[in-house]
Design a protein around this motif. Sequence first.
Motif, mmCIF file in Angstrom:
data_model
loop_
_atom_site.group_PDB
_atom_site.id
_atom_site.type_symbol
_atom_site.label_atom_id
_atom_site.label_comp_id
_atom_site.label_asym_id
_atom_site.label_seq_id
_atom_site.Cartn_x
_atom_site.Cartn_y
_atom_site.Cartn_z
ATOM 1 N N LYS A 265 0.833 -1.259 -0.186
ATOM 2 C CA LYS A 265 0.031 0.244 -0.005
ATOM 3 C C LYS A 265 0.793 1.251 0.084
ATOM 4 O O LYS A 265 2.082 1.033 0.284
ATOM 5 C CB LYS A 265 -1.035 -0.048 1.258
ATOM 6 N N GLY A 266 0.344 2.430 -0.593
ATOM 7 C CA GLY A 266 1.225 3.342 -0.650
ATOM 8 C C GLY A 266 0.696 4.358 -1.832
ATOM 9 O O GLY A 266 -0.338 4.188 -2.501
ATOM 10 N N THR A 267 1.157 5.681 -1.840
ATOM 11 C CA THR A 267 0.969 6.470 -2.852
ATOM 12 C C THR A 267 1.836 6.427 -4.036
ATOM 13 O O THR A 267 3.056 5.991 -3.956
ATOM 14 C CB THR A 267 1.252 8.045 -2.427
ATOM 15 N N VAL A 268 1.299 6.278 -5.342
ATOM 16 C CA VAL A 268 1.997 6.004 -6.498
ATOM 17 C C VAL A 268 2.920 7.224 -6.914
ATOM 18 O O VAL A 268 2.509 8.496 -7.014
ATOM 19 C CB VAL A 268 0.910 5.619 -7.461
ATOM 20 N N GLU A 269 4.348 7.140 -7.028
ATOM 21 C CA GLU A 269 5.153 8.144 -7.392
ATOM 22 C C GLU A 269 5.680 7.891 -8.620
ATOM 23 O O GLU A 269 6.015 9.040 -9.202
ATOM 24 C CB GLU A 269 6.292 8.029 -6.105
ATOM 25 N N GLY A 270 5.510 6.822 -9.392
ATOM 26 C CA GLY A 270 6.160 6.681 -10.623
ATOM 27 C C GLY A 270 6.078 5.300 -11.062
ATOM 28 O O GLY A 270 5.605 4.330 -10.466
ATOM 29 N N PHE A 271 6.313 5.329 -12.553
ATOM 30 C CA PHE A 271 6.264 3.927 -13.148
ATOM 31 C C PHE A 271 7.633 3.739 -13.771
ATOM 32 O O PHE A 271 8.422 4.615 -14.301
ATOM 33 C CB PHE A 271 5.314 3.993 -13.928
ATOM 34 N N SER B 295 7.104 -1.830 -13.656
ATOM 35 C CA SER B 295 7.044 -1.844 -12.222
ATOM 36 C C SER B 295 6.326 -0.411 -11.985
ATOM 37 O O SER B 295 6.567 0.344 -12.644
ATOM 38 C CB SER B 295 8.357 -2.090 -11.304
ATOM 39 N N VAL B 296 5.830 -0.291 -10.828
ATOM 40 C CA VAL B 296 5.196 0.741 -10.073
ATOM 41 C C VAL B 296 5.920 0.865 -8.586
ATOM 42 O O VAL B 296 6.230 0.122 -8.027
ATOM 43 C CB VAL B 296 3.804 0.710 -9.928
ATOM 44 N N ARG B 297 6.069 2.381 -8.572
ATOM 45 C CA ARG B 297 6.916 2.688 -7.140
ATOM 46 C C ARG B 297 5.729 3.301 -6.373
ATOM 47 O O ARG B 297 5.149 4.330 -6.441
ATOM 48 C CB ARG B 297 7.763 3.663 -7.640
ATOM 49 N N LEU B 298 5.433 2.867 -5.156
ATOM 50 C CA LEU B 298 4.814 3.037 -4.173
ATOM 51 C C LEU B 298 5.545 3.490 -2.669
ATOM 52 O O LEU B 298 6.362 2.948 -2.561
ATOM 53 C CB LEU B 298 3.956 1.826 -3.807
ATOM 54 N N ARG B 299 5.045 4.760 -2.299
ATOM 55 C CA ARG B 299 5.553 5.346 -1.180
ATOM 56 C C ARG B 299 4.621 5.070 0.029
ATOM 57 O O ARG B 299 3.316 5.710 0.096
ATOM 58 C CB ARG B 299 5.702 6.704 -1.268
ATOM 59 N N HIS B 300 4.684 4.313 0.924
ATOM 60 C CA HIS B 300 4.036 3.896 2.084
ATOM 61 C C HIS B 300 4.025 5.306 2.923
ATOM 62 O O HIS B 300 4.729 5.929 3.116
ATOM 63 C CB HIS B 300 4.772 2.913 2.741
ATOM 64 N N GLY C 207 6.890 6.099 5.092
ATOM 65 C CA GLY C 207 8.077 6.482 4.422
ATOM 66 C C GLY C 207 8.840 5.552 3.587
ATOM 67 O O GLY C 207 9.429 5.721 2.594
ATOM 68 N N PRO C 208 8.717 4.256 3.704
ATOM 69 C CA PRO C 208 9.373 3.207 2.911
ATOM 70 C C PRO C 208 8.530 3.262 1.420
ATOM 71 O O PRO C 208 7.652 3.724 1.250
ATOM 72 C CB PRO C 208 8.863 1.846 3.459
ATOM 73 N N VAL C 209 9.550 2.690 0.561
ATOM 74 C CA VAL C 209 9.178 2.986 -1.030
ATOM 75 C C VAL C 209 8.998 1.373 -1.418
ATOM 76 O O VAL C 209 10.000 0.773 -1.205
ATOM 77 C CB VAL C 209 10.218 3.616 -1.905
ATOM 78 N N PHE C 210 8.101 1.120 -1.856
ATOM 79 C CA PHE C 210 7.747 -0.334 -2.715
ATOM 80 C C PHE C 210 8.082 -0.364 -4.136
ATOM 81 O O PHE C 210 7.384 0.714 -4.870
ATOM 82 C CB PHE C 210 6.547 -0.902 -2.024
#
Length: 648
Positions: free
Chosen positions: A480-486, A490-495, A498-501
């Motif tokens: 879960k997190g805010t979508v920061e980019g693609f 893959s997709v980059r999620l900011r929890h 703070g952690p980035v998935f």
Amino acid sequence: MSWIMARVFLAAGIQTEATAGPGQQRKIDEFVKLLEDPDIRTWLTARSQAAGAPTAPAGLASGGLANWEATTRAHIHEIVSAIPSIPSELLSASLRVRQDAISHGFAPVFLIFAGLVALGLAAEWIYRRIRSSTGSLMAQLAPICVFALGIAVVFFAVEWPPLARIVLLAYLAGFIVFRAGSVLVGFAVSHRSLRLRCRILLAVVIIAIASAALAQPLELPSAVADAIAVGFSIVILALAIEAIWSSSPQRTKNSKAALTLLLVIVWCFWAFGLKSLFWLGLYAVGLPGLLSGIGRAAERFAGNDTSGIRRVLVVRGARAIVIAAAAGWLAIVWRLNPEGLGHSNPVVTAIFYGLLKSVVILLLADLAWQLARNWIDRTLAASLDTSSLPPADAARQARFRTLLPILRNALAVIVAVMAGLIVLSEFGVQIGPLIAGAGIFGVALGFGSQTLVKDIISGVFYMFDDAFRVGEYIQAKNYKGTVEGFSLRSVRLRHHRGPVFTVPFGELGAVQNMSRDWVIDKFRITVGFDTDVEKARKLTKQIGAELTQDPELGPLFLQPLKLKGVEEFGDYGIVLSFGMMTVPGMQTYIRRKAYLKIREAFKANGIDFAQPTVNVGGDEKASGAAPASALVRRNKLAASTEAASDGG
């Protein structure tokens, strides 16, 4: 005439007179100039070989290294021999021009030149009086254009003598180019001392070019013209070296020495007739600085347009024009110099033309990519601020922020691949089999990396379905997190902690989008069993009205806060259910504000929140507790009596 050409003439059976009268000297000079034409020399060589003239060995064939060395040596000897005759030849040429002008009823050429310049300056002064100029590039070039127009009108309106016309045209054009070049130098070079040296160097170069263009019309011998050109080149070389050592404080002595040596080598290329190598070396020395200056001038011309297409077209376009012009001039020099060392090898010729065409192709590809990237970056920057937009427009801007980075990456790959394939084709590489092989390799790669293909295809379908956008909060499986980019896979999620998935698209599965359109937030509060529910409902309605009228919180509501009713009877009280509809992402912030207002309102109106309690009661319990209490008291009394006796 060199001994090589003499052998060719003898083999071809051409007879020349031992002596020539004064009237025949001009025809002889024209004949010698005609023999310097490359096509004529090639034809004469073929005639000499057909007539059975002795030929050189294979390693010394025409166009080879030995032939070039002999021709260069003879050329240098002619130049050195012609140096003493330069003053007399220049004097004779100037007298011919003067006599030509006077015989047609005109003043000497230098007076005509001064009069035309004065006329142009008068037209320029009138223009400046009518329209005041600013500091922009076009404002400084416009008076020069008026100056040139005023001179051109008078020049083409008068029927000048033949020699005077050519001389005036050459030097007037040079004077106009010098003035325009001085303006460009002023825009491109900020250092005052270096700017002055650049203008002096520009003046000498223009005078040299104009003088070289007048050599044939003024009937100067070719050796004298070459000697004058060498003299100008030495002056230009000296000025360039002086500018390097005097106006470059940021350069080290080693770099200055290396640049000086490179300039001397480039000058040797020109002096020895290696025209292609000369221009390549000249571009290697001067093109970086020229591009930097052109870029600064173009940026000043573009003005305050820091991110628009105009800036890209002006800056990148100006640099591309300079590089393309340099490549085109190299092609012309190569074509007009058929006796160069590389012309005998078709592979070298093919590589040379392939490089020039590749430069133009890469310039066009770079310009197209810069325009596309500039448009994408400007659109992304404009889509960041959506606070004042309607929901539909804000959603469209969010979709732009999602798709445009992927489009930018894909476009970069497409432009690079297409430019690379076109460059390979210009070098003679058959790109058809290469494309077919790439297709087969792609199939094999697809089978070998199914996970990667799955991620890419899944990402494409997520984009088509508009499942999520940049800036939205989503949850997929354990991520879960805010979508920061693609990226492509893959997709980059900011929890929110703070952690980035970085999650591959193939691992997402079903996606919960918590930021799309609207959100209904529900929460529960437990109050006492004796609470007046109707009173609580009215208080909640009043709180909802206050929240919607708040200037900060009001725009975030889609439906006000309401008491839904009694949800259940808990262990310690009645559970009341509340609900409200807000814009996505702000429900937690609004809920905290609602909690505070509900607490204050309930407390002020006598509504207590439920608390855990334990009630102890009943006769049997009381009767059992009394003997226990008496026993405790007796034990304490006995303990105190025993302690007192021990003390006595």
